[in-house]
Scaffold this motif. Structure first.
Motif, mmCIF file in Angstrom:
data_model
loop_
_atom_site.group_PDB
_atom_site.id
_atom_site.type_symbol
_atom_site.label_atom_id
_atom_site.label_comp_id
_atom_site.label_asym_id
_atom_site.label_seq_id
_atom_site.Cartn_x
_atom_site.Cartn_y
_atom_site.Cartn_z
ATOM 1 N N ASP A 118 0.839 -0.975 -0.372
ATOM 2 C CA ASP A 118 -0.528 -0.183 0.284
ATOM 3 C C ASP A 118 0.866 1.070 -0.034
ATOM 4 N N LEU A 119 1.982 0.839 0.680
ATOM 5 C CA LEU A 119 2.951 2.046 0.472
ATOM 6 C C LEU A 119 4.235 2.121 0.192
ATOM 7 N N ILE A 120 5.049 1.995 -0.827
ATOM 8 C CA ILE A 120 6.258 2.304 -0.818
ATOM 9 C C ILE A 120 7.186 3.288 -0.613
ATOM 10 N N THR A 149 0.381 3.990 -2.279
ATOM 11 C CA THR A 149 1.191 5.829 -1.931
ATOM 12 C C THR A 149 2.840 5.325 -2.231
ATOM 13 N N ILE A 150 3.818 6.296 -2.741
ATOM 14 C CA ILE A 150 4.865 5.947 -3.092
ATOM 15 C C ILE A 150 5.618 7.411 -2.023
ATOM 16 N N THR A 151 6.240 7.689 -1.122
ATOM 17 C CA THR A 151 7.271 8.912 -0.833
ATOM 18 C C THR A 151 8.388 8.581 -1.011
ATOM 19 N N LEU A 152 8.876 9.542 -1.679
ATOM 20 C CA LEU A 152 10.490 9.924 -1.949
ATOM 21 C C LEU A 152 10.889 10.918 -1.191
ATOM 22 N N LEU A 182 13.333 17.563 0.245
ATOM 23 C CA LEU A 182 11.168 17.357 -0.662
ATOM 24 C C LEU A 182 11.644 16.347 -0.580
ATOM 25 N N ARG A 183 10.091 15.635 -0.213
ATOM 26 C CA ARG A 183 9.358 14.649 0.015
ATOM 27 C C ARG A 183 8.522 14.767 -0.709
ATOM 28 N N VAL A 184 8.039 14.107 -1.492
ATOM 29 C CA VAL A 184 7.244 13.454 -3.047
ATOM 30 C C VAL A 184 6.548 13.075 -2.780
ATOM 31 N N TYR A 185 5.282 12.838 -2.903
ATOM 32 C CA TYR A 185 3.656 11.557 -3.052
ATOM 33 C C TYR A 185 3.655 11.341 -4.161
ATOM 34 N N GLY A 186 4.140 10.173 -4.985
ATOM 35 C CA GLY A 186 3.216 9.883 -6.162
ATOM 36 C C GLY A 186 2.237 8.118 -5.993
#
Length: 408
Positions: free
Chosen positions: A163-165, A193-196, A250-254
């Motif tokens: 569900d989350l990476i 969702t991805i957060t990097l 930065l923390r991006v949500y993809g």
């Protein structure tokens, strides 16, 4: 002459961003005299692509040289980083409503510094970490960990879709960006969702953070470049946050490109800021060179002045960014006698290139240096607080980036 191609858009690279000369891999600490004699140095040269504006190193070293069974960086060493991880877990669990039925995967999970907080909440999780020594520490914490490099091929073999990476400070370490991103696309559950998190190129340039450039970091990102890479791999960024970590990240949500979530105004606003700053103009990148040369001159002057005044200079933090500074300015144990570090895995080894011996922080009270240069300036507040006792003998902390500052 061999053509060098952009690792994002595959166009020919022609424009040098910064040349830091020949340096050994920044985390390859020297264990003994034999290793010292055999030490290898590689060109540390970065380019900027004038098509997609990705800043990137010229490939000279295999990633297996960096991430091996002797990898010295353990994320749990820094209490401020652990607090950052804990806060993230609390926030993301609430935001995505994660529970015992959810599944989380972290890429480059290190010693389980972050996944341990999911485990405490009884949320199923797994780490993927190529360095066996850090992966083994995570396993001892009861965190399932695959000690492998993440790739598209590996992603295809993982049946349980998360569900989350999560990818904290891993994207810069990836030589094949499109393969890695395609792997994320393949692995991610529908609706997932991805957060990097990654250091922001805008801050690197604005605050002259040249020491964050080292062989382990293959790329340096703006939101503009990451958005393009995601789009190419059928992913999209729908939200972005600014963080204080690593000098400004930065923390991006993809998510998948066909996800119902739409691009939030935070994405549009930040890209607008990047364009106003000039992250799509070659002149912005050329000015950076001049600032780095200025800092190099300032550091040399500080060291010369300290020697002239018979002041003893030591350093704190055997960090990768410290290796970049020491090697670029050509400093050795004659200039900075010792480096202190809390990580037991680093003590009694030597910094790469400069060969400065690494000691336990307990030695600070014994040796009483006049100056302690904080090499990992991003955690300077934590270090100054922990070792404020140096004031007893009029000791002072110093940071080099973005300019010389003596902390009184």
């Amino acid at each position: 002459m061999t053509k060098i191609l952009c690792r994002s858009c595959n166009k020919k690279l022609k424009n040098v961003f910064l040349d830091l000369g020949k340096c050994p891999p920044s985390n390859s600490l020297i264990r003994n005299e034999k290793e010292k004699k055999k030490e290898k140095k590689f060109q540390l040269l970065t380019y900027v692509c004038n098509n997609c504006w990705l800043v990137q190193t010229k490939d000279v070293v295999s990633k297996k040289i960096f991430f091996n069974n002797h990898y010295p960086y353990f994320s749990s060493t820094s209490s401020s980083w652990l607090n950052h991880a804990k806060d993230y877990v609390t926030k993301i669990c609430s935001k995505l409503k994660l529970d015992k039925k959810s599944f989380v995967i972290e890429l480059a999970s290190n010693d389980g510094y972050l996944l341990q907080y999911f485990k405490k909440k009884k949320i199923p999780c797994m780490g993927i970490e190529p360095s066996k020594n850090t992966a083994n520490v995570a396993k001892k914490k009861g965190i399932k960990t695959l000690d492998k490099f993440f790739s598209y091929d590996l992603a295809k073999k993982i049946k349980h879709k998360p569900d989350l990476i999560i990818g904290n400070n891993v994207y810069a370490h990836v030589p094949n960006l499109n393969d890695f991103t395609k792997g994320i696309k393949t692995l991610l559950k529908k609706g997932g969702t991805i957060t990097l998190e990654f250091p922001h190129l805008l801050n690197l340039i604005k605050y002259s953070q040249f020491d964050t450039i080292y062989h382990e970091h293959f790329s340096y990102f703006s939101l503009l470049t990451v958005k393009n890479i995601f789009k190419k791999n059928k992913l999209k960024i729908f939200f972005v946050e600014k963080l204080n970590t690593h000098g400004g990240s930065l923390r991006v949500y993809g998510c998948h490109d066909d996800d119902l979530r739409t691009e939030n105004k935070t994405v549009k606003n930040l890209i607008k800021q990047e364009l106003l700053f000039g992250l799509n103009k070659m002149n912005t990148f050329k000015k950076f060179n001049l600032n780095v040369l200025r800092i190099k001159k300032e550091i040399k002057n500080f060291i010369l002045q300290a020697a002239k005044n018979k002041k003893v200079v030591h350093a704190y933090g055997a960090a990768a960014k410290g290796s970049t500074v020491l090697n670029y300015v050509n400093l050795t144990e004659k200039d900075i006698n010792f480096v202190y570090d809390a990580a037991k895995s680093k003590i009694n080894k030597m910094m790469p290139g400069s060969h400065i011996k690494i000691l336990s922080p307990e030695e600070i009270r014994i040796r009483k240096p006049d100056y302690i240069v904080i090499l990992p300036w991003n955690i300077k507040n934590e270090i100054i607080k922990n070792f404020k006792f140096i004031k007893k003998w009029q000791g002072k902390f110093v940071t080099f980036i973005p300019k010389i500052k003596v902390h009184r």
